[in-house]
Design a protein around this motif. Structure first.
Motif, PDB file in Angstrom:
ATOM      1  N   TRP A   1      -2.601  15.187  -7.083  1.00 30.90           N
ATOM      2  CA  TRP A   1      -2.297  13.795  -7.414  1.00 30.90           C
ATOM      3  C   TRP A   1      -3.429  13.057  -8.106  1.00 30.90           C
ATOM      4  CZ3 TRP A   1       2.684  13.117  -7.140  1.00 30.90           C
ATOM      5  CH2 TRP A   1       3.403  13.884  -6.223  1.00 30.90           C
ATOM      6  N   SER A   2      -4.524  13.755  -8.416  1.00 35.68           N
ATOM      7  CA  SER A   2      -5.607  13.103  -9.152  1.00 35.68           C
ATOM      8  C   SER A   2      -5.259  13.117 -10.646  1.00 35.68           C
ATOM      9  CB  SER A   2      -6.909  13.862  -8.923  1.00 35.68           C
ATOM     10  OG  SER A   2      -6.782  15.187  -9.399  1.00 35.68           O
ATOM     11  N   ASP A   3      -6.081  12.434 -11.428  1.00 39.73           N
ATOM     12  CA  ASP A   3      -5.824  12.449 -12.869  1.00 39.73           C
ATOM     13  C   ASP A   3      -6.003  13.870 -13.419  1.00 39.73           C
ATOM     14  OD1 ASP A   3      -8.437  12.243 -12.181  1.00 39.73           O
ATOM     15  OD2 ASP A   3      -9.035  11.088 -13.929  1.00 39.73           O
TER      16      ASP A   3
ATOM     17  N   SER B   1      -0.188  19.045 -17.458  1.00 40.98           N
ATOM     18  CA  SER B   1       0.124  18.780 -18.858  1.00 40.98           C
ATOM     19  C   SER B   1      -0.332  19.916 -19.762  1.00 40.98           C
ATOM     20  CB  SER B   1      -0.536  17.461 -19.267  1.00 40.98           C
ATOM     21  OG  SER B   1      -0.518  17.293 -20.649  1.00 40.98           O
TER      22      SER B   1
ATOM     23  N   ALA C   1       3.814  14.803 -22.152  1.00 40.13           N
ATOM     24  CA  ALA C   1       3.571  15.794 -23.206  1.00 40.13           C
ATOM     25  C   ALA C   1       4.156  17.154 -22.869  1.00 40.13           C
ATOM     26  CB  ALA C   1       2.079  15.933 -23.468  1.00 40.13           C
TER      27      ALA C   1
ATOM     28  N   TYR D   1      -2.744  15.798 -12.926  1.00 36.50           N
ATOM     29  CA  TYR D   1      -1.759  15.492 -13.957  1.00 36.50           C
ATOM     30  C   TYR D   1      -2.143  16.160 -15.278  1.00 36.50           C
ATOM     31  CZ  TYR D   1       0.901  12.041 -11.274  1.00 36.50           C
ATOM     32  OH  TYR D   1       1.719  11.431 -10.362  1.00 36.50           O
ATOM     33  N   LYS D   2      -3.448  16.167 -15.551  1.00 33.75           N
ATOM     34  CA  LYS D   2      -3.929  16.804 -16.774  1.00 33.75           C
ATOM     35  C   LYS D   2      -3.599  18.293 -16.740  1.00 33.75           C
ATOM     36  CE  LYS D   2      -8.174  16.806 -19.576  1.00 33.75           C
ATOM     37  NZ  LYS D   2      -8.371  18.201 -19.981  1.00 33.75           N
TER      38      LYS D   2
ATOM     39  N   TRP E   1      11.775  15.598  -5.423  1.00 29.25           N
ATOM     40  CA  TRP E   1      11.532  14.313  -6.082  1.00 29.25           C
ATOM     41  C   TRP E   1      10.592  14.470  -7.269  1.00 29.25           C
ATOM     42  CZ3 TRP E   1       6.618  15.035  -5.041  1.00 29.25           C
ATOM     43  CH2 TRP E   1       6.276  15.625  -3.810  1.00 29.25           C
TER      44      TRP E   1
ATOM     45  N   ALA F   1      10.958  13.180 -11.332  1.00 26.17           N
ATOM     46  CA  ALA F   1      10.632  11.809 -11.744  1.00 26.17           C
ATOM     47  C   ALA F   1       9.142  11.677 -12.037  1.00 26.17           C
ATOM     48  CB  ALA F   1      11.051  10.817 -10.660  1.00 26.17           C
ATOM     49  N   ASN F   2       8.317  12.322 -11.191  1.00 28.06           N
ATOM     50  CA  ASN F   2       6.875  12.247 -11.414  1.00 28.06           C
ATOM     51  C   ASN F   2       6.462  12.953 -12.692  1.00 28.06           C
ATOM     52  OD1 ASN F   2       7.166  11.833  -8.386  1.00 28.06           O
ATOM     53  ND2 ASN F   2       5.020  11.358  -8.729  1.00 28.06           N
TER      54      ASN F   2
ATOM     55  N   GLY G   1       0.846  -1.188   0.000  1.00 29.87           N
ATOM     56  CA  GLY G   1       0.000   0.000   0.000  1.00 29.87           C
ATOM     57  C   GLY G   1       0.876   1.231   0.000  1.00 29.87           C
ATOM     58  N   THR G   2       0.285   2.347  -0.381  1.00 31.76           N
ATOM     59  CA  THR G   2       1.046   3.590  -0.456  1.00 31.76           C
ATOM     60  C   THR G   2       0.701   4.469   0.734  1.00 31.76           C
ATOM     61  OG1 THR G   2       1.018   3.451  -2.853  1.00 31.76           O
ATOM     62  CG2 THR G   2       1.515   5.582  -1.911  1.00 31.76           C
TER      63      THR G   2
ATOM     64  N   SER H   1       7.524  10.815 -15.818  1.00 30.89           N
ATOM     65  CA  SER H   1       6.739   9.611 -16.106  1.00 30.89           C
ATOM     66  C   SER H   1       5.260   9.925 -16.279  1.00 30.89           C
ATOM     67  CB  SER H   1       6.936   8.569 -15.004  1.00 30.89           C
ATOM     68  OG  SER H   1       6.217   8.932 -13.854  1.00 30.89           O
ATOM     69  N   GLY H   2       4.756  10.924 -15.576  1.00 28.23           N
ATOM     70  CA  GLY H   2       3.306  11.149 -15.581  1.00 28.23           C
ATOM     71  C   GLY H   2       2.830  12.178 -16.593  1.00 28.23           C
TER      72      GLY H   2
END
Lengths: 445, 307
Positions: free
Chosen positions: A261-263, A270, A293, A266-267, A282, A285-286, A84-85, A289-290
């Motif tokens: 941290w929700s989709d 982007s 674009a 990230y959108k 850190w 890295a996120n 688990g996270t 990968s996330g």
């Protein structure tokens, strides 16, 4: 359902701790029957003898570390388990400790959660293994974090000195300047949102980790912890400095109402809806990968300051590897810890994008001079490493920070909907924390 | 809208003893239009998430961010996504699928068998204590599984069974609702005379059950099986607290760990794989429904009509 149970567990653990140590003034070093001293020879012998250890961690670069470790020490088998996270893992760990079964040999514990486990005597003090001599190995921020409560209760895996991540494309498009102070940050936020009503300087719907880091940078020290005696003051000068400025962003509706941290978050990163992030080191890295674009659009700058010309930063996130008190093979577990955080593992993890907590990796020229295509070829690590050196000292978290953070949204979260002010929200959070702390048997000053 | 038929009915009643036919039919028609519209609305509401899932399973991670939720993105990546789901983390998705199948076959299958045997036994054999068992079963139906999860966890951890498949299978074997359903079903579907004649012919009780009664119980059994399959397939909370080893996760927990990867420092956001994985996860359930539909419907209506 987990909360009341956890409350019970902590209070039970706490009362035991009080009994054993006599009002919490005891010496951690001799607790729990851990072996007095384990020499390097003992550790080498354990590695040669081999065995099997279970590691609970969600950090992705550990996969490679485990593979290398097993190649190097073929007699050792490491079961790397993602139990688990964050919070989920802590609940699982606390359950396992209480049930006295299924406790892992090594567990990943974030810095903010360490005091809670240390206080309930769930983690082994690593002083007996020579961990107390590692001070020079790690940067000050993470080292202070693992030293909470006396002794060394984990070895730092990574760290999160904060910096300003910003979308250069958005900044250029609207002619914004990279803010060096928080006042400028607010000004640019207004300019940006006026120029493009869909764009925001950042998103925030109430995040305990971010708020405490900001207070940290502003010089606030709301938590004073001395054993089981805890002081909570979320109205000190530093806290007020933060709330006064951040309230202007809330009042001006200048924060994107997007949950971190929700989709959608990230959108937003982007497509330029979220133009900056003030976040831990850190983050590259996120982003890589996330948010593929946005490659080439983002840059990193020093964290905005509360006073013009200042250079103070704070930490955000970061985690350690710790050895649960009930672990079966502690010497082997420590051997793995040392490998992953001090020896070769630290380099492996840094190479794979983790932000190091070790001075050797942090100061290595190949680390500092690395150019990130994602950030338009910028040598990002120079900014981040500088931030690591300027972390404001003297911060500590609550010994029940995991609980406190879990109720942040219920109290402070309302401020983001305009139900109350940020400062009043923090005071409500303080009340809840005080009540909870008292119920758990803490002395609240 | 709901008032219209009643109002028309009242008007018709006050106009005369027998309302004119035309008006009645009109009332019925307007009612049926309203109902159809309502059903359509519910249908859309139900299918919308499914449509969203189908559409978004065809997008790449970036496509998810760039396009509107209910429109296709430029790139059609469904095949790539499925391949990625199956190979991510050394193909652990397949392992989760096999785990889920194991829990469903042994857990739900076993629960159905036990429910059929016990329900039949309670319905067809008179013995002291039957009413007490009835009370216990009815009481057990009322207790939600979630409320039992934590006590079950503590019990299983004492037995050293947590973090093993048994921790999921054993609790899944108990289905009070299925037992109750089989009980009432067996009482109606299997005539006592048939059992008696089988006994006269010299069949043992088990042989009677499997050769004579079981075929008669089939619609009820299928219904209970479907209930249990769905419950076990979707089981979330029990595996969440019982299992810590990803090698034993069912799909529900596994997908959640994937989705949580996005929320951690240094973690990898794989929303597209979570979505495609979710789609793959519901496919077997939909297949089971379509295949078992006939039995399931006849099972539902059984007992509804007095013969």
């Amino acid at each position: 359902m987990a909360l009341p149970r956890r409350a019970l567990l902590v209070s039970a653990a706490l009362s035991v701790c009080l009994l054993v140590t006599g009002c919490g003034a005891g010496d951690d070093r001799d607790s729990g029957g851990s072996p007095g001293a384990v020499s390097d020879a003992d550790i080498e012998a354990a590695l040669a003898a081999g065995g099997r250890i279970t590691v609970w961690a969600w950090e992705p670069t550990l996969k490679q570390v485990v593979a290398d470790f097993q190649d190097r020490y073929p007699n050792v088998t490491v079961d790397l388990v993602n139990a688990g996270t964050g919070n989920d893992q802590y609940t699982a760990l606390q359950n396992a400790v209480t049930a006295r079964s299924g406790v892992p040999d090594v567990a990943q514990v974030e810095y903010y959660a360490l005091p809670q486990f240390v206080l309930s005597k769930a983690l082994t003090d690593l002083t007996g293994y020579g961990a107390d001599k590692l001070e020079a190995t790690f940067t000050p921020g993470p080292w202070t974090a693992v030293r909470s409560g006396g002794g060394v209760h984990g070895l730092p895996m990574d760290s999160g000195p904060m910096a300003l991540f910003y979308n250069k494309e958005v900044f250029d498009k609207h002619g914004l300047r990279v803010p060096t102070t928080w006042d400028e940050y607010v000004t640019e936020a207004e300019k940006l949102h006026r120029a493009d009503p869909n764009a925001y300087i950042t998103s925030d719907t109430g995040d305990a980790g971010f708020a405490t880091s900001m207070i940290w940078q502003a010089g606030g020290r709301p938590y004073r912890v001395d054993g089981t005696s805890v002081g909570i003051d979320l109205a000190d000068q530093g806290t007020r400095t933060f709330t006064a400025t951040w309230q202007r962003l809330i009042d001006g509706k200048l924060l994107a109402p997007i949950v971190g941290w929700s989709d959608a978050w990230y959108k937003g990163l982007s497509d330029g809806t979220i133009a900056t992030l003030v976040i831990g080191a850190w983050m590259p890295a996120n982003l890589e990968s996330g948010v593929q674009a946005a490659s080439g659009k983002w840059r990193v700058a020093p964290m905005p300051q509360w006073e013009a010309g200042g250079s103070v930063t704070a930490e955000n996130g970061g985690s350690s590897l710790a050895i649960p008190e009930q672990g079966a093979n502690k010497t082997l577990a420590y051997a793995f810890l040392r490998y992953a955080t001090v020896a070769e593992g630290a380099q492996t993890r840094t190479d794979r994008g983790a932000f190091p907590a070790t001075t050797a990796q942090l100061n290595a020229p190949q680390f500092l001079d690395k150019e990130f295509p994602y950030f338009g070829g910028q040598q990002v690590n120079q900014v981040l490493a500088e931030s690591a050196a300027r972390v404001s000292p003297g911060w500590s978290y609550l010994p029940f920070q995991v609980y406190a953070n879990s109720v942040f949204g219920d109290t402070v979260g309302r401020a983001y909907q305009g139900g109350t002010t940020l400062q009043d929200g923090l005071l409500a959070w303080q009340d809840v924390s005080v009540t909870y702390g008292r119920d758990q048997g803490f002395t609240i000053r | 809208m709901a008032r219209t038929p009643t109002a028309t009915g009242n008007a018709a009643r006050s106009a005369g003893r027998r309302p004119p036919r035309v008006r009645r039919r009109e009332a019925r028609r307007s009612g049926s239009v309203a109902l159809t519209a309502l059903t359509g609305l519910v249908l859309v509401y139900t299918l919308l998430p499914l449509a969203w899932l189908l559409i978004n399973a065809t997008k790449t991670q970036q496509g998810l961010f760039d396009s509107f939720g209910l429109a296709f993105a430029e790139d059609f990546a469904l095949v790539d996504n499925i391949a990625d789901v199956l190979t991510q983390d050394d193909g652990i998705f397949l392992r989760w699928l096999l785990n889920t199948l194991l829990y469903v076959c042994v857990g739900a299958g076993g629960a159905t068998l036990l429910a059929a045997l016990a329900g039949y036994g309670l319905a067809k054999f008179a013995f002291p204590g039957r009413r007490a068992i009835f009370a216990v079963v009815i009481g057990a139906v009322a207790v939600p599984g979630t409320a039992l999860a934590v006590p079950t966890f503590l019990m299983f951890s004492r037995l050293g069974l947590t973090n093993t498949p048994w921790a999921i299978i054993i609790p899944s074997l108990v289905s009070p609702f299925g037992l109750y359903l089989m009980w009432t079903f067996a009482a109606a579907a299997v005539p006592d005379e048939l059992i008696e004649s089988a006994r006269v012919d010299g069949a043992g009780e088990f042989r009677t059950f499997f050769t004579v009664s079981a075929p008669l119980l089939a619609p009820g059994t299928i219904t209970v099986l479907l209930f249990n399959v769905v419950a076990t397939w979707n089981n979330y909370f029990l595996p969440l607290i019982m299992l810590k080893n990803p090698d034993w996760y069912p799909l529900t927990i596994g997908l959640k760990t994937w989705s949580q990867q996005a929320g951690t420092a240094g973690g990898e956001a794989i929303f597209h794989l979570v979505i495609t994985g979710s789609l793959l996860t519901i496919v077997p359930l939909i297949a089971a429904f379509l295949l078992l539909q006939r039995y399931w419907q006849s099972g539902l209506s059984t007992g509804g009509v007095k013969e």
